[in-house]
Design an enzyme around this catalytic site. Structure first.
Site, PDB file in Angstrom:
ATOM      1  CG  HIS A  70      -9.874  -3.360 -11.329  1.00 53.29           C
ATOM      2  ND1 HIS A  70     -11.057  -2.849 -10.859  1.00 53.29           N
ATOM      3  CD2 HIS A  70      -8.935  -3.049 -10.405  1.00 53.29           C
ATOM      4  CE1 HIS A  70     -10.849  -2.276  -9.687  1.00 53.29           C
ATOM      5  NE2 HIS A  70      -9.566  -2.365  -9.398  1.00 53.29           N
TER       6      HIS A  70
ATOM      7  CG  HIS B  62     -10.141   1.129 -11.699  1.00 53.13           C
ATOM      8  ND1 HIS B  62      -9.159   0.239 -12.044  1.00 53.13           N
ATOM      9  CD2 HIS B  62      -9.832   1.563 -10.453  1.00 53.13           C
ATOM     10  CE1 HIS B  62      -8.289   0.132 -11.045  1.00 53.13           C
ATOM     11  NE2 HIS B  62      -8.675   0.927 -10.071  1.00 53.13           N
TER      12      HIS B  62
ATOM     13  CB  CYS C 225      -0.953   0.609   5.316  1.00 52.86           C
ATOM     14  SG  CYS C 225      -1.243  -0.478   3.891  1.00 52.86           S
TER      15      CYS C 225
ATOM     16  CB  CYS D 154      -4.136   2.377   3.119  1.00 52.82           C
ATOM     17  SG  CYS D 154      -4.818   0.800   3.593  1.00 52.82           S
TER      18      CYS D 154
ATOM     19  CB  CYS E 199      -2.859  -3.198   6.103  1.00 51.75           C
ATOM     20  SG  CYS E 199      -4.163  -2.629   4.999  1.00 51.75           S
TER      21      CYS E 199
ATOM     22  CG  HIS F 189      -3.239  -2.806   0.875  1.00 55.53           C
ATOM     23  ND1 HIS F 189      -3.944  -1.810   1.509  1.00 55.53           N
ATOM     24  CD2 HIS F 189      -3.445  -2.641  -0.445  1.00 55.53           C
ATOM     25  CE1 HIS F 189      -4.545  -1.059   0.592  1.00 55.53           C
ATOM     26  NE2 HIS F 189      -4.260  -1.539  -0.587  1.00 55.53           N
TER      27      HIS F 189
ATOM     28  CE  LYS G 126     -10.209  -7.068  -1.188  1.00 56.33           C
ATOM     29  NZ  LYS G 126      -9.522  -6.524  -0.049  1.00 56.33           N
TER      30      LYS G 126
ATOM     31  CE  LYS H 113      -2.361  -6.031  -9.423  1.00 59.64           C
ATOM     32  NZ  LYS H 113      -1.229  -5.246  -9.010  1.00 59.64           N
TER      33      LYS H 113
HETATM   34  N1  MSP Z   1      -6.263   7.360  -6.072  1.00 60.65           N
HETATM   35  C1  MSP Z   1      -7.302   7.156  -5.152  1.00 60.65           C
HETATM   36  C2  MSP Z   1      -8.458   8.099  -5.401  1.00 60.65           C
HETATM   37  C3  MSP Z   1      -8.141   9.538  -5.324  1.00 60.65           C
HETATM   38  S1  MSP Z   1      -9.517  10.514  -5.714  1.00 60.65           S
HETATM   39  C4  MSP Z   1      -9.109  12.046  -5.276  1.00 60.65           C
HETATM   40  C5  MSP Z   1      -7.831   5.722  -5.270  1.00 60.65           C
HETATM   41  N2  MSP Z   1      -7.601   5.124  -6.427  1.00 60.65           N
HETATM   42  S2  MSP Z   1      -8.023   3.612  -6.785  1.00 60.65           S
HETATM   43  O1  MSP Z   1      -7.369   3.320  -8.026  1.00 60.65           O
HETATM   44  O2  MSP Z   1      -7.792   2.726  -5.698  1.00 60.65           O
HETATM   45  O3  MSP Z   1      -9.515   3.692  -7.114  1.00 60.65           O
HETATM   46  C6  MSP Z   1     -10.525   3.558  -6.144  1.00 60.65           C
HETATM   47  C7  MSP Z   1     -11.861   3.574  -6.844  1.00 60.65           C
HETATM   48  O4  MSP Z   1     -11.909   2.554  -7.863  1.00 60.65           O
HETATM   49  C8  MSP Z   1     -13.069   3.261  -5.998  1.00 60.65           C
HETATM   50  O5  MSP Z   1     -13.511   4.318  -5.224  1.00 60.65           O
HETATM   51  C9  MSP Z   1     -14.041   2.890  -7.077  1.00 60.65           C
HETATM   52  O6  MSP Z   1     -14.429   4.040  -7.771  1.00 60.65           O
HETATM   53  C10 MSP Z   1     -13.200   2.018  -7.962  1.00 60.65           C
HETATM   54  N3  MSP Z   1     -13.149   0.619  -7.495  1.00 60.65           N
HETATM   55  C11 MSP Z   1     -12.022  -0.074  -7.208  1.00 60.65           C
HETATM   56  N4  MSP Z   1     -12.347  -1.344  -6.871  1.00 60.65           N
HETATM   57  C12 MSP Z   1     -13.676  -1.510  -6.917  1.00 60.65           C
HETATM   58  C13 MSP Z   1     -14.557  -2.591  -6.700  1.00 60.65           C
HETATM   59  N5  MSP Z   1     -14.128  -3.808  -6.362  1.00 60.65           N
HETATM   60  N6  MSP Z   1     -15.881  -2.353  -6.842  1.00 60.65           N
HETATM   61  C14 MSP Z   1     -16.355  -1.124  -7.212  1.00 60.65           C
HETATM   62  N7  MSP Z   1     -15.543  -0.095  -7.422  1.00 60.65           N
HETATM   63  C15 MSP Z   1     -14.201  -0.238  -7.254  1.00 60.65           C
HETATM   64  O7  MSP Z   1      -8.455   5.243  -4.356  1.00 60.65           O
END
Ligand code: MSP
Length: 490
Positions: free
Chosen positions: A18, A21, A128, A131, A145, A148, A292, A295
């Protein structure tokens, strides 16, 4: 600095890629592209990838009726395609299921054990799966949580513990001496304050989770997914023969996972006797139209969709221009559309206008290889660089970027870029070369030549942010054939 290693988090492979990311990944890509210009392609290592183990992914695989490995294999291309659509040029795409990684993770865990940083203990806690961590009672809201909205499960297990508590002082010392930088400053202060309250040991194995790296010497347990995941930054340097890039220069992520990167990860490295990353930086979180992103609310922005509609460059621009990196901010498809028009009106029109006059008045263009300082005297408007405190400091487009990018001030660089373009517009409006041409063709040619050269500079500054646009601009400036940079959308 003569080489640089930049990372994004490895994203959970079962998430649909999304815009959140995309945000981290685009930022990392802009930096990587800039450093490639500055240091040479071979001196930049930019790593992204997917996190593929753990209970959450196993659960999703079961739901999908697939074996976990098949399940993750099928999902990886979604990320790779999204990054392709956004023009992300990563050096390697990491996957935690590559066998070399698993072996290196086991070796590292053994090393921690040999050095006395691992102990087996009985543990009871509320886990959780969303998380992928144990939560404290105090973190729960109505027993659930808060992130979630699900009830954590009580788990009682014998687990291996990483003795994080032993490392608090060493870690604090490294942070306070600046050996390990954490940014932004406010988040660093939060982290430091929390470490000072004392660190608890962390459970780093799971008996209940099958889908993971086997704990070395104990077949009944797997290594906790976060330990496996964090180690990617280190194992990658070994797997891809990039040892000379270690330690990482910059770990980028959002604030949600700063604790793992600023505390647990460096503590693991201290315990293992490895060098620490130089900088860990957490940007803010996106909301979508003030809400926020989720989905269930149906407001998740698909990067492929917006890239398809507006082009990769406009999305990259919109994301980084919208609010300062490090702060929380809001985005929406409408906001991306507004930024698209800003580019069309600000950059696209200027280029078209200038090139068509150059053609109409048959101006002989002469490339000058302008420096930003030349631009100041040229526009006779010594505002932008002076206001930004950059006057005299910037002799080339690379120096403009140098003034912003190492500090992760993406929005600042983009504001400046658009300001230069709008000053060119003002310059044209003031000089009116179309009128001048009637009486003094040479003078009109001079004005157009000036703007032409500033546009070359703009194309250079834009390159890491909007690589395709920059290339198109350069090509048009070369051939003098104007074509819309940001065509009108339906
Ligand atoms: N798999 C773990 C990370 C392991 S790193 C050794 C994880 N993955 S995640 O898919 O949840 O990705 C988290 C990251 O996605 C956040 O730190 C950020 O980089 C990005 N983001 C996810 N949602 C976001 C927002 N709503 N806003 C900005 N960045 C976001 O955690």
């Amino acid at each position: 600095m003569n080489k640089i290693y930049i990372t994004t988090p490895i994203y959970y492979v079962n998430d649909v890629p999304h815009i959140g990311h995309a945000y981290t990944t685009v930022a990392a890509d802009v930096l990587a592209r800039y450093y490639k210009k500055r240091l040479g392609e071979e001196n930049v290592f930019f790593l992204t990838g997917t996190d593929e183990h753990g209970a959450k992914i196993a659960e999703a695989a079961t739901k999908a009726g697939k074996e976990p490995k098949q399940f993750v294999d099928d999902l990886v291309p979604r990320f790779q395609e999204a990054w392709k659509n956004l023009n992300i040029e990563y050096s390697e795409f990491f996957r935690t299921t590559i066998p070399q990684h698993e072996k290196l993770v086991q070796d590292f865990v053994l090393r921690l054990k040999d050095k006395g940083y691992i102990e087996k203990r009985r543990y009871e806690g509320l886990y959780c799966v969303g998380c992928e961590r144990f939560l404290k009672e105090s973190e729960l809201i109505d027993g659930m949580c808060p992130d979630h909205k699900r009830k954590p499960v009580l788990q009682t297990e014998e687990n291996y513990f990483f003795l994080l508590s032993k490392l608090a002082n060493q870690l604090l010392e490294k942070i306070e001496s600046g050996e390990l930088q954490i940014g932004p400053e406010t988040r660093k202060n939060e982290v430091v304050a929390k470490i000072k309250l004392g660190l608890e040991d962390v459970s780093i194995s799971r008996a209940a989770v099958e889908w993971g790296v086997r704990f070395p010497g104990d077949e009944s347990q797997t290594i906790y997914v976060w330990i496996d995941a964090l180690l990617n930054y280190w194992t990658a340097t070994k797997i891809y023969n990039k040892e000379s890039f270690w330690p990482a220069d910059l770990h980028l992520m959002a604030k949600d996972i700063l604790w793992f990167h600023a505390v647990i990860w460096p503590a693991m490295l201290i315990a293992g006797g490895e060098e620490l990353p130089r900088k860990v930086f957490a940007h803010g979180f996106f909301t979508i139209n003030g809400q926020k992103m989720s989905k269930s609310l149906g407001n998740v922005i698909d990067p492929n969709e917006v890239a398809d509609r507006f082009g990769a460059d406009a999305v990259r621009y919109a994301l980084l221009r919208e609010f300062p990196f490090g702060e929380d901010g809001d985005i929406s498809v409408e906001k991306i559309a507004v930024r698209y028009s800003e580019l069309a009106n600000g950059l696209g029109n200027l280029l078209q206008r200038t090139l068509s006059m150059i053609n109409r008045f048959q101006v002989q263009v002469e490339k000058k290889n302008l420096s930003p300082n030349d631009y100041i005297s040229l526009a006779k408007k010594p505002v932008s660089f002076k206001e930004l405190g950059l006057e005299g400091k910037v002799g080339s487009h690379l120096e403009v970027l140098e003034a912003f990018l190492p500090e992760l001030m993406f929005d600042g660089a983009l504001v400046l870029l658009m300001k230069i373009a709008s000053e060119c517009d003002d310059y044209l409006s003031k000089k009116e070369p179309w009128k001048m041409a009637k009486t003094n063709l040479d003078a009109a040619g001079q004005v157009l030549n000036d703007v032409y050269n500033v546009l070359l500079l703009v194309a250079d500054i834009a390159e890491p942010f909007m690589p395709e646009t920059s290339e198109k601009m350069k090509k048009q400036l070369e051939t003098l054939q104007p074509e819309p940079l940001f065509p009108r959308l339906d």
